[in-house]
Enzyme design. Structure first.
Site, PDB file in Angstrom:
ATOM      1  N   ASP A 274      14.142  -7.618 -34.262  1.00 29.61           N
ATOM      2  CA  ASP A 274      15.246  -7.879 -33.109  1.00 29.61           C
ATOM      3  C   ASP A 274      14.390  -8.519 -32.090  1.00 29.61           C
ATOM      4  O   ASP A 274      13.315  -8.316 -31.898  1.00 29.61           O
ATOM      5  CB  ASP A 274      16.034  -6.680 -32.726  1.00 29.61           C
ATOM      6  CG  ASP A 274      17.338  -7.040 -32.104  1.00 29.61           C
ATOM      7  OD1 ASP A 274      17.470  -8.196 -31.645  1.00 29.61           O
ATOM      8  OD2 ASP A 274      18.045  -6.123 -31.758  1.00 29.61           O
TER       9      ASP A 274
HETATM   10  C1  BGC Z   1      20.617  -8.095 -30.226  1.00 24.48           C
HETATM   11  C2  BGC Z   1      20.761  -8.758 -31.755  1.00 24.48           C
HETATM   12  C3  BGC Z   1      20.621 -10.264 -31.486  1.00 24.48           C
HETATM   13  C4  BGC Z   1      19.643 -10.827 -30.809  1.00 24.48           C
HETATM   14  C5  BGC Z   1      19.671 -12.193 -30.587  1.00 24.48           C
HETATM   15  C6  BGC Z   1      19.466  -8.719 -29.617  1.00 24.48           C
HETATM   16  O1  BGC Z   1      19.377  -8.253 -28.270  1.00 24.48           O
HETATM   17  O2  BGC Z   1      20.143  -6.638 -30.552  1.00 24.48           O
HETATM   18  O3  BGC Z   1      21.712  -8.097 -32.412  1.00 24.48           O
HETATM   19  O4  BGC Z   1      20.903 -10.606 -32.817  1.00 24.48           O
HETATM   20  O5  BGC Z   1      19.652  -9.913 -29.491  1.00 24.48           O
HETATM   21  O6  BGC Z   1      20.347 -12.705 -29.689  1.00 24.48           O
END
Ligand code: BGC
Length: 778
Positions: A274
């Site tokens: 993530d």
């Molecule tokens: C989130 C993810 C997301 C990623 C990219 C993160 O803050 O937890 O779910 O895909 O950002 O935007």
């Protein structure tokens, strides 16, 4: 001239053919491509290209303009080897990219489909697959390659700020719905990333919190949905989560990402972090977290240094590079697909409108309040949210849509008269409340966080009287919004005093005038219902239904569609009733996202932990085992019509049980029924197992009055197993199992018995608690 020309020509030809040719991705073997890469190129490829896309800028990455502005990330291109940059973009309710671009008059809006919780509440895998197909088409046509969805963490507690993106408190529902979604999206030749792997069940301190969970609860609850999704849909990628799990960051856990995910479950794709997840890039590489997103210089340096100093075996780096290249090879960008930037948004609006109606859950319907009869023409529309409908949650789960159909719009388009006086009072009230709530200082985070909702206006008694006399029915919407970075609070779970008195005073006045009152819940997660549900005549949980939300709600209210959604989680009587509430942060504190607002340091110690003391007793597994009263049970939802269950049969077929039942529409409206199959193990009391567990479900087609359908539910014998920590095996204890055919977890229609033989399957002994925690037992 001629004589001299020929040898020169031959010579140059020979030079060209003798010069070492650069291998090219897709033309040469992966082995050759990787062998031609420098250490520096490999280190670049295993991290993304930085933050630009994430912040939503019309991004510039190094010298290159972002391929799809507003997409969350890109991979690192290596032109000389024919490796293109591919685009990764959110998210669960539809593609999230910037709708506008500098110096470009075209727009790039995407369809905001219903939130994950609503999709799961349809219990309709075919429908979810068709939504996935439409979302995947937007991914393809807007030039993205991998969608960062679906999100299937467990609804452990009602307050998790991201529950709206997630599916259920039950792993079978989560896993099956996720698999359908992945199959739909990937049918377009684009990828998905199932997330957040794993146990990311709270937002509070999400980047530094240790989830402490028993291996049994992990296997049976928190990992099970991912296992089903991996096995039934082979997503291209998996996204590891932010949190620690039993002392190790999930993105640094070899046990999780290699031993379990690949060796045990057979996952063939690539794992990415993530965004900004984990700390130790070398440990992440070793764990099998192939790519780090969005990519930071310090990670690049750590990887290069790691190889040079012998802490990171280059063979491990090569393995991760190979998995990334395998993913790139599958992408439309690599294949040279010429995207149109013009997906059929009109067709997709119709898909979201129709799919949303199927996930709405009718919680109460007395005195035939719904559907509206032809006598209902004038509507008194109450609640700020009716006029300012919520399409979905905030953060990366949001979609930049062109419009949102409010309940007001939906009603007027369907030909209902909405009281004008009330409408203008609400519109003014909303403007002044929004002004009052404007953030004092705006920063990058503001766009990502839920905006405060207007405080409800409680109309005067005189106005209510006038409305009750002049309208045919009262409609009240209660709204809630939440999103990434923040968990909800207990106050957000409960109604505010203004909301409560709004419902109370309206029902008083309307009931005295012989008129009915309907409450619509435009929410992303569970709220308190037990103290007020006796007041209105009908309650429709519409969830956050995407950009066509108002139209979808009216399709249900008007009877165009019979509601057929059922709850994928329990609505407890009180917040404290959920077993996890004892161990869930309720302060709504921000997580560790200091990189977004570097000046703001939190006062709390960063590292923290959450003990999952309720163990396997999540949701109905707790309420039904410990005999607790609930407000609305798991699997519950009414229809305008009624169904009978007849002729149940069970057949043993090698290693599975096939259960059939005939469902008949015995009412006056067409409708669909969700049939659920629960199993109760013979040794459940002394072996500390839940009273019942969902094993299969199926939704019927739309049945006309009088029409029947045969529902077939299949359960593999191995799916009856519980996880035994002592022997680290999945064990089916022998004896008579009860198969319960049900319309909700508390409405069992019939029970079939089967004498099941014992089986046992060894699993690896991993992901253990560092220290024992106090686990709930029956
Ligand atoms: C989130 C993810 C997301 C990623 C990219 C993160 O803050 O937890 O779910 O895909 O950002 O935007």
């Amino acid at each position: 001239m001629k004589k001299q020309y020929l040898p020169v020509c031959l010579l140059s030809l020979m030079i060209v053919s003798c010069a070492p040719r650069e291998p090219k991705l897709g033309k040469s073997s992966l082995k050759d491509v990787i062998a031609a890469m420098t250490l520096e190129e490999k280190a670049h490829l295993v991290i993304g290209t930085g933050m630009a896309g994430f912040t939503g800028d019309s991004a510039v990455i190094g010298e290159t303009k972002a391929l799809v502005p507003g997409a969350a990330g890109t991979t690192y291109p290596i032109e000389r080897l024919g490796i293109p940059a591919v685009v990764l973009a959110d998210g669960p309710a539809g593609l999230r990219i910037n709708p506008k671009r500098e110096g470009d008059s075209a727009t790039y809006y995407c369809t905001h489909f219903p939130i994950g919780t609503l999709l799961a509440s349809t219990w309709n895998q075919e429908l979810v697959e068709s939504v996935g197909k439409a979302i995947g088409n937007e991914v393809l046509e807007y030039g993205a390659d991998v969608l960062l969805a679906p999100a299937l963490n467990t609804h452990r507690n009602p307050l998790c700020g991201r529950n709206f993106e997630y599916y259920s408190e039950d792993p079978v529902v989560s896993g099956k719905i996720a698999a359908a979604y992945v199959n739909g999206v990937q049918s377009n030749g684009v990828g998905t990333s199932i997330k957040h792997f794993a146990v990311n069940n709270q937002e509070t301190n999400r980047m530094a919190n240790d989830a402490r969970v028993s291996p049994r609860a992990l296997r049976e609850i928190y990992l099970k949905g991912f296992e089903i999704a991996v096995k039934e849909s082979q997503p291209w990628t998996v996204m590891s989560s932010y949190n620690y799990l039993n002392g190790t960051y999930t993105s640094e856990s070899k046990e999780l990402l290699s031993t379990l995910l690949r060796d045990e479950w057979g996952f063939k794709g690539m794992v990415m972090t993530d965004w900004f997840g984990g700390k130790d890039a070398v440990a992440q590489m070793i764990a099998g977290n192939d790519m780090l997103q969005p990519g930071q210089d310090k990670q690049y340096e750590a990887i290069v240094k790691g190889v040079k100093e012998g802490k990171l075996d280059e063979a491990v780096l090569n393995r991760n590079v190979k998995r990334i290249l395998e993913m790139i090879l599958r992408t439309p960008r690599f294949k040279g697909y010429e995207f149109s930037n013009k997906p059929d948004l009109k067709a997709h609006a119709a898909i979201t409108r129709q799919s949303a109606t199927e996930g709405m859950v009718l919680l109460k319907n007395e005195k035939e309040a719904l559907p509206f009869t032809s006598q209902v023409k004038n509507i008194a529309l109450f609640g700020c949210t009716s006029y300012d409908f919520i399409a979905g949650g905030t953060g990366s789960g949001n979609v930049n849509r062109a419009y949102t159909v409010s309940l007001l719009d939906g009603l007027t388009r369907a030909g209902y008269q909405v009281n004008e006086n009330l409408k203008s009072q609400y519109e003014q009230h909303i403007i002044s409340e929004n002004k009052r709530n404007e953030p004092k200082e705006k920063n990058q985070m503001s766009a990502f966080l839920p905006k405060p909702r207007p405080t409800e206006m409680v109309p005067s008694k005189a106005l209510l009287k006038e409305m009750a006399v002049g309208s045919d029915v009262a409609l009240i919407t209660i709204g809630r919004t939440s999103g990434e970075f923040l968990d909800r609070t207990v106050a957000d779970f409960n109604l505010t005093k203004e909301e409560f008195s709004l419902i109370q005073s309206i029902t008083n006045e309307f009931h005295s005038a012989g008129k009915k009152v309907v409450v619509v819940l435009n929410i992303g997660g569970v709220i308190e219902t037990s103290t007020w549900k006796n007041l209105p005549d009908a309650i429709l949980c519409a969830w956050q239904a995407g950009q066509e939300g108002g139209n979808s709600v009216v399709d249900v209210l008007s009877g165009k569609v019979s509601p057929s959604g059922k709850l994928t989680m329990t609505f407890p009587v009180k917040f404290e009733d959920a077993a996890s509430s004892k161990n869930f942060p309720t302060e709504g504190a921000m997580g560790d996202m200091d990189f977004m607002s570097p000046k703001k340091k939190t006062n709390k110690p960063l590292w923290d932990y959450t003990n999952y003391e309720e163990d396997i007793y999540v949701g109905y597994r707790y309420f039904d085992t410990f005999g607790k009263q609930v407000s609305y049970p798991f699997g519950y939802g009414l229809s305008y019509t009624s169904f009978s269950y007849e002729n149940p049969r069970i057949k043993e077929d090698k290693d599975k049980y096939v259960i059939t039942v005939t469902v008949k529409n015995t009412g006056k409206y067409s409708g669909k029924e969700v049939v659920q199959l629960y199993a109760s193990a013979p040794d459940r009391v002394h072996a500390n197992k839940p009273e019942k567990e969902l094993k299969a479900f199926m939704k019927t087609k739309n049945l006309k009055p009088g029409e029947s359908a045969t529902v077939v539910l299949t359960v593999g014998t191995s799916e009856l197993a519980s996880f035994d920590e002592q022997s680290s095996s999945w064990i089916v204890t022998p004896g008579v199992y009860q198969f319960q055919i049900a319309s909700s977890s508390r409405d069992i229609k019939m029970v079939l018995d089967a004498n099941v033989a014992s089986t046992s399957a060894k699993a690896t002994d991993i992901l253990k608690l560092k220290e024992p925690i106090d686990l709930l037992k029956r």
